[in-house]
Write an enzyme that holds these catalytic residues in place. Structure first.
Site, mmCIF file in Angstrom:
data_model
loop_
_atom_site.group_PDB
_atom_site.id
_atom_site.type_symbol
_atom_site.label_atom_id
_atom_site.label_comp_id
_atom_site.label_asym_id
_atom_site.label_seq_id
_atom_site.Cartn_x
_atom_site.Cartn_y
_atom_site.Cartn_z
ATOM 1 N N LYS A 10 0.842 -1.210 0.000
ATOM 2 C CA LYS A 10 0.000 0.000 0.000
ATOM 3 C C LYS A 10 0.869 1.248 0.000
ATOM 4 C CE LYS A 10 -4.016 -2.033 0.080
ATOM 5 N NZ LYS A 10 -4.920 -1.910 -1.094
ATOM 6 N N ARG A 11 2.089 1.088 -0.471
ATOM 7 C CA ARG A 11 3.042 2.198 -0.585
ATOM 8 C C ARG A 11 3.230 2.900 0.768
ATOM 9 N NH1 ARG A 11 2.920 -1.020 -4.199
ATOM 10 N NH2 ARG A 11 2.810 -0.487 -6.414
ATOM 11 N N ALA A 47 3.032 6.970 0.888
ATOM 12 C CA ALA A 47 1.993 7.597 0.062
ATOM 13 C C ALA A 47 1.039 8.450 0.883
ATOM 14 C CB ALA A 47 1.215 6.517 -0.683
ATOM 15 N N LEU A 49 -1.580 9.723 3.922
ATOM 16 C CA LEU A 49 -2.787 9.186 4.581
ATOM 17 C C LEU A 49 -3.366 8.023 3.788
ATOM 18 C CD1 LEU A 49 -5.199 9.600 6.616
ATOM 19 C CD2 LEU A 49 -6.190 11.107 4.881
ATOM 20 N N LEU A 51 -6.059 6.595 2.225
ATOM 21 C CA LEU A 51 -7.311 7.255 1.822
ATOM 22 C C LEU A 51 -8.520 6.345 2.035
ATOM 23 C CD1 LEU A 51 -5.857 9.009 -1.337
ATOM 24 C CD2 LEU A 51 -6.601 10.147 0.763
ATOM 25 N N GLY A 94 0.881 13.051 3.870
ATOM 26 C CA GLY A 94 1.294 12.721 5.233
ATOM 27 C C GLY A 94 2.693 12.120 5.307
ATOM 28 N N GLU A 97 4.755 15.039 5.636
ATOM 29 C CA GLU A 97 4.588 15.574 6.994
ATOM 30 C C GLU A 97 5.429 14.775 7.992
ATOM 31 O OE1 GLU A 97 0.424 17.405 7.736
ATOM 32 O OE2 GLU A 97 0.054 15.535 6.638
ATOM 33 N N GLU A 117 -3.038 17.032 -1.189
ATOM 34 C CA GLU A 117 -4.251 17.278 -0.404
ATOM 35 C C GLU A 117 -5.237 18.169 -1.157
ATOM 36 O OE1 GLU A 117 -1.244 17.074 0.797
ATOM 37 O OE2 GLU A 117 -1.262 16.167 2.793
ATOM 38 N N ARG A 120 -7.209 16.217 -3.487
ATOM 39 C CA ARG A 120 -8.092 15.251 -2.809
ATOM 40 C C ARG A 120 -9.205 15.944 -2.029
ATOM 41 N NH1 ARG A 120 -5.779 12.075 -5.900
ATOM 42 N NH2 ARG A 120 -3.757 11.193 -5.407
ATOM 43 N N GLY A 125 -2.927 17.469 7.780
ATOM 44 C CA GLY A 125 -3.432 17.263 9.136
ATOM 45 C C GLY A 125 -2.403 16.645 10.056
HETATM 46 C C1 1HE Z 1 -3.094 3.689 -1.292
HETATM 47 C C2 1HE Z 1 -2.509 4.961 -1.149
HETATM 48 C C3 1HE Z 1 -3.092 5.831 -0.202
HETATM 49 C C4 1HE Z 1 -1.407 3.904 -2.660
HETATM 50 N N1 1HE Z 1 -4.150 5.403 0.492
HETATM 51 N N2 1HE Z 1 -4.161 3.316 -0.593
HETATM 52 N N3 1HE Z 1 -1.965 10.411 -0.761
HETATM 53 C C5 1HE Z 1 -2.088 10.455 -2.096
HETATM 54 O O1 1HE Z 1 -2.927 11.100 -2.658
HETATM 55 C C6 1HE Z 1 -1.134 9.557 -2.868
HETATM 56 C C7 1HE Z 1 -1.885 8.417 -3.516
HETATM 57 N N4 1HE Z 1 -0.985 7.416 -4.066
HETATM 58 C C8 1HE Z 1 -0.342 7.598 -5.252
HETATM 59 O O2 1HE Z 1 -0.379 8.628 -5.885
HETATM 60 C C9 1HE Z 1 0.419 6.403 -5.779
HETATM 61 O O3 1HE Z 1 -0.097 5.234 -5.146
HETATM 62 C C10 1HE Z 1 1.954 6.478 -5.543
HETATM 63 C C11 1HE Z 1 2.578 7.557 -6.416
HETATM 64 C C12 1HE Z 1 2.289 6.728 -4.065
HETATM 65 C C13 1HE Z 1 2.580 5.092 -5.894
HETATM 66 O O4 1HE Z 1 2.190 4.726 -7.218
HETATM 67 P P1 1HE Z 1 2.330 3.208 -7.679
HETATM 68 O O5 1HE Z 1 1.942 3.149 -9.136
HETATM 69 O O6 1HE Z 1 3.657 2.667 -7.269
HETATM 70 O O7 1HE Z 1 1.266 2.374 -6.770
HETATM 71 P P2 1HE Z 1 -0.332 2.263 -6.940
HETATM 72 O O8 1HE Z 1 -0.649 1.187 -7.938
HETATM 73 O O9 1HE Z 1 -0.975 3.575 -7.133
HETATM 74 O O10 1HE Z 1 -0.742 1.769 -5.477
HETATM 75 C C14 1HE Z 1 -0.487 0.451 -5.010
HETATM 76 C C15 1HE Z 1 -1.580 0.108 -4.009
HETATM 77 O O11 1HE Z 1 -1.458 1.003 -2.884
HETATM 78 C C16 1HE Z 1 -2.972 0.334 -4.577
HETATM 79 O O12 1HE Z 1 -3.836 -0.580 -3.918
HETATM 80 P P3 1HE Z 1 -4.283 -1.973 -4.628
HETATM 81 O O13 1HE Z 1 -5.148 -2.645 -3.629
HETATM 82 O O14 1HE Z 1 -4.977 -1.548 -5.908
HETATM 83 O O15 1HE Z 1 -2.980 -2.713 -4.918
HETATM 84 C C17 1HE Z 1 -3.331 1.733 -4.091
HETATM 85 O O16 1HE Z 1 -4.720 1.953 -3.979
HETATM 86 C C18 1HE Z 1 -2.672 1.731 -2.719
HETATM 87 N N5 1HE Z 1 -2.392 3.065 -2.256
HETATM 88 N N6 1HE Z 1 -1.472 5.061 -1.993
HETATM 89 C C19 1HE Z 1 -4.663 4.177 0.277
HETATM 90 N N7 1HE Z 1 -2.590 7.041 0.046
HETATM 91 C C20 1HE Z 1 -3.137 13.704 8.062
HETATM 92 S S1 1HE Z 1 -3.591 14.386 6.614
HETATM 93 C C21 1HE Z 1 -2.576 13.736 5.378
HETATM 94 C C22 1HE Z 1 -3.243 13.936 4.085
HETATM 95 C C23 1HE Z 1 -2.617 13.156 2.993
HETATM 96 O O17 1HE Z 1 -1.672 12.427 3.156
HETATM 97 S S2 1HE Z 1 -3.319 13.364 1.464
HETATM 98 C C24 1HE Z 1 -2.305 12.473 0.369
HETATM 99 C C25 1HE Z 1 -2.829 11.093 0.149
#
Ligand code: 1HE
Length: 246
Positions: A10-11, A47, A49, A51, A94, A97, A117, A120, A125
């Site tokens: 889940k990265r 990656a 929070l 989500l 996060g 962060e 963020e 999204r 946070g």
């Molecule tokens: C996840 C998450 C996640 C991956 N929550 N499941 N963060 C983001 O908006 C970043 C979202 N993630 C990405 O943009 C990409 O996953 C990455 C660039 C980090 C990596 O890409 P990649 O091609 O290596 O991996 P992938 O195929 O996108 O993800 C692999 C799996 O991890 C996949 O699940 P699967 O069941 O389909 O294998 C994804 O859904 C899962 N995954 N990232 C949940 N973030 C306290 S406030 C903080 C606010 C924030 O952090 S907002 C930023 C959120």
């Protein structure tokens, strides 16, 4: 001590369980720990929070959730020992962060920094609005959040997101090397850097200078300082060396 985020499938997305484990591991660090390295397994540091955790939270639950991240990352910043974080791939939301709470950030060339963020529909946070502007300024953080701008490793180095850039795959070794160097310092000097320096930097200058004098006198009075200064004067300690020309 070495802690690793271990949800590579889940990265290393941060769910409640992972935040709680990180908090407990840091709070339970042995009393004699001198430096801590935090890394993430797989191709991405973190990656952000998880989500899939966000779903149906009330406003009050949302505040408490954010506060639980604050508690964990405060434990990282103001815990027992300085933290060096090793970064590769995504250092996102996060994850950035978390990295911003550490004392030193080492990224390899694959690292990229982003704050999605804005895209999204949420806000930082995990302490990002307090810590990230202190690294890169309000203007750069606003740009990253408003436009989704992603910084590659070199750009991130120039901006202040990280302090070192290594070849791909070499960030952890470099972080361990730096942690060993930190561990060789007098504990009270490290304590002053961790606990006094960021607080002094937040004070008005007059108060800051006074607290600096207190901290300096406390550190100087410690036997470790006296010994180290004697070692230098007796030519038993290393000199400060010029950096090697590249
Ligand atoms: C996840 C998450 C996640 C991956 N929550 N499941 N963060 C983001 O908006 C970043 C979202 N993630 C990405 O943009 C990409 O996953 C990455 C660039 C980090 C990596 O890409 P990649 O091609 O290596 O991996 P992938 O195929 O996108 O993800 C692999 C799996 O991890 C996949 O699940 P699967 O069941 O389909 O294998 C994804 O859904 C899962 N995954 N990232 C949940 N973030 C306290 S406030 C903080 C606010 C924030 O952090 S907002 C930023 C959120």
């Amino acid at each position: 001590m070495h802690l690793s985020l271990a949800r590579p499938a889940k990265r290393n997305a941060l769910n409640d369980a992972l935040i709680a484990e990180l908090h407990m591991a840091l709070a339970g660090a042995p009393a004699d720990v001198r430096a801590i390295v935090v890394s993430g397994e797989g191709e991405h540091f973190c990656a952000g929070l998880d989500l899939s955790d966000l779903s149906e939270r009330s406003v009050a639950e949302g505040v408490l959730h954010s506060r639980s991240w604050h508690a964990a990352f405060d434990q990282l910043q103001f815990g027992r020992a300085p933290v060096v974080v090793a970064l590769q791939g995504a250092v996102v939301g996060g994850g950035f962060e978390l990295a911003a709470s550490a004392h030193i950030r080492v990224a390899d060339r694959t690292a990229f920094f982003a704050l999605p963020e804005g895209q999204r529909g949420i806000f930082v946070g995990g302490g990002g609005s307090a810590r990230i502007p202190r690294l890169i300024g309000v203007a750069r953080m606003s740009d990253m959040m408003l436009t989704g701008r992603v910084l590659g490793a070199e750009e991130a180095l120039a901006a202040g997101c990280c302090s070192y850039v290594t070849e791909p795959g070499a960030a952890l070794d470099k972080a361990i090397e730096l942690a060993r160097r930190i561990a060789a310092n007098a504990p009270l000097s490290n304590f002053a850097v961790m606990h006094a320096l960021p607080r002094i930097a937040d004070m008005a200058q007059g108060e800051g200078l006074f607290v600096e004098s207190l901290m300096a006198a406390i550190a100087q009075g410690d036997e470790a300082a006296k010994q180290r200064i004697r070692d230098f004067l007796d030519k038993r300690a290393a000199k400060v060396e010029r950096p090697q020309q590249s």
